[in-house]
Enzyme design. Sequence first.
Site, mmCIF file in Angstrom:
data_model
loop_
_atom_site.group_PDB
_atom_site.id
_atom_site.type_symbol
_atom_site.label_atom_id
_atom_site.label_comp_id
_atom_site.label_asym_id
_atom_site.label_seq_id
_atom_site.Cartn_x
_atom_site.Cartn_y
_atom_site.Cartn_z
ATOM 1 N N LYS A 52 0.846 -1.200 0.000
ATOM 2 C CA LYS A 52 0.000 0.000 0.000
ATOM 3 C C LYS A 52 0.879 1.247 0.000
ATOM 4 O O LYS A 52 0.636 2.194 -0.743
ATOM 5 C CB LYS A 52 -0.937 -0.012 1.215
ATOM 6 C CG LYS A 52 -2.060 -1.040 1.056
ATOM 7 C CD LYS A 52 -2.803 -1.348 2.343
ATOM 8 C CE LYS A 52 -3.757 -2.530 2.105
ATOM 9 N NZ LYS A 52 -4.377 -3.058 3.311
ATOM 10 N N GLN A 96 -4.608 -1.694 9.635
ATOM 11 C CA GLN A 96 -4.529 -3.042 9.053
ATOM 12 C C GLN A 96 -5.117 -4.080 10.017
ATOM 13 O O GLN A 96 -4.717 -4.151 11.174
ATOM 14 C CB GLN A 96 -3.062 -3.382 8.728
ATOM 15 C CG GLN A 96 -2.880 -4.697 8.005
ATOM 16 C CD GLN A 96 -3.498 -4.708 6.603
ATOM 17 O OE1 GLN A 96 -3.349 -3.775 5.837
ATOM 18 N NE2 GLN A 96 -4.208 -5.785 6.275
ATOM 19 N N ASP A 119 -11.198 2.383 4.187
ATOM 20 C CA ASP A 119 -11.561 0.962 4.111
ATOM 21 C C ASP A 119 -13.085 0.792 4.051
ATOM 22 O O ASP A 119 -13.567 -0.296 3.749
ATOM 23 C CB ASP A 119 -11.028 0.221 5.350
ATOM 24 C CG ASP A 119 -9.817 -0.639 5.020
ATOM 25 O OD1 ASP A 119 -9.614 -0.964 3.835
ATOM 26 O OD2 ASP A 119 -9.080 -0.995 5.960
#
Length: 283
Positions: A52, A96, A119
């Site tokens: 990422k 994460q 997200d």
Amino acid sequence: MPLIDGKKVAKEMRERIAHKVEVVKNQTGKVPGLATVLIGEDPASMVYVRNKNKTCKELGFNSFQHNLPETTKENDLLALVDELNQNDQVSGILVQLPLPQHIDSQKVLEAIDPGKDVDGFHPVNVGKLVTGTATLVPCTPAGIIELLNHYSVDIEGKHAVVLGRSNIVGKPVSLLLLNRNATVTICHSRTKDLPVVTRSADILVAAVGKANFVTGDMVRDGAVVIDVGINRVDGKLVGDVAFDEVEPKAALITPVPGGVGPMTIAMLMQNTLKAFTASIQPS
Ligand code: NDP
């Protein structure tokens, strides 16, 4: 070969995003910024976060990496999230998952500013997804819809069967398909007569997390098959679909690797650009 080339579609998307970043940078002097938060040293999570951040650099984004030890306290993580919420340089925040056991993941996800929730897991964004008004949509499901669009797959009125009901993949992709007027059936581990259900799918999305779970007899001729699964078998990546059996029957199918996977990061970058663009609009 009726292959859906996610690698190519994702590359084209990244190029479009990089171009938009260049344009906005010339106009405003500002660029999007993505903050990633990684707790601990889970090898798969470390690879995801590294990729990422690497993609951020390629596309001209700022990236802010926060790699913290496994022993990080929940309160310290919440304080960091708060700091990132306040930071104007940060357009998007990605914590994460999975988080260590001693941290309440839901509490952390709810602490993220919904406008920076790239997200798409904050309850506000989940609610908007349910009502069909979402802008920040979970990345993997959004990537699946992008692939279907790219290959001009007709969704309206079609029977879409989704295997899996996770908050990350199964539920959001079901909602996105429903919002596009598919008739959606969601299957899970208690579903009875699964092959009967899957054989009636025009669009079959497999997000089960079991290698080669969907066999040839579970798929009707001419179905569009989207394989979300990432499973490691003898050191090799395989999907949830028994590709060799299913591919001859499918009108279109995603390979693993190279199908859905590359789309996830591209959609994350797209969400970060969206969050950035919204943040620089005059209010
Ligand atoms: P989860 O483990 O959270 O969910 C799996 C789902 O599959 C559950 O809803 C479960 O049902 C269902 N399931 C399990 N066994 C069966 C069965 N025998 N019959 C029918 N349904 C079953 O996984 P995720 O949704 O997070 O991920 C799914 C897969 O996608 C994984 O391989 C993951 O690695 C991959 N993935 C890939 C991404 C990408 O970028 N390509 C991103 C995210 C995930 P129940 O709810 O009843 O337990």
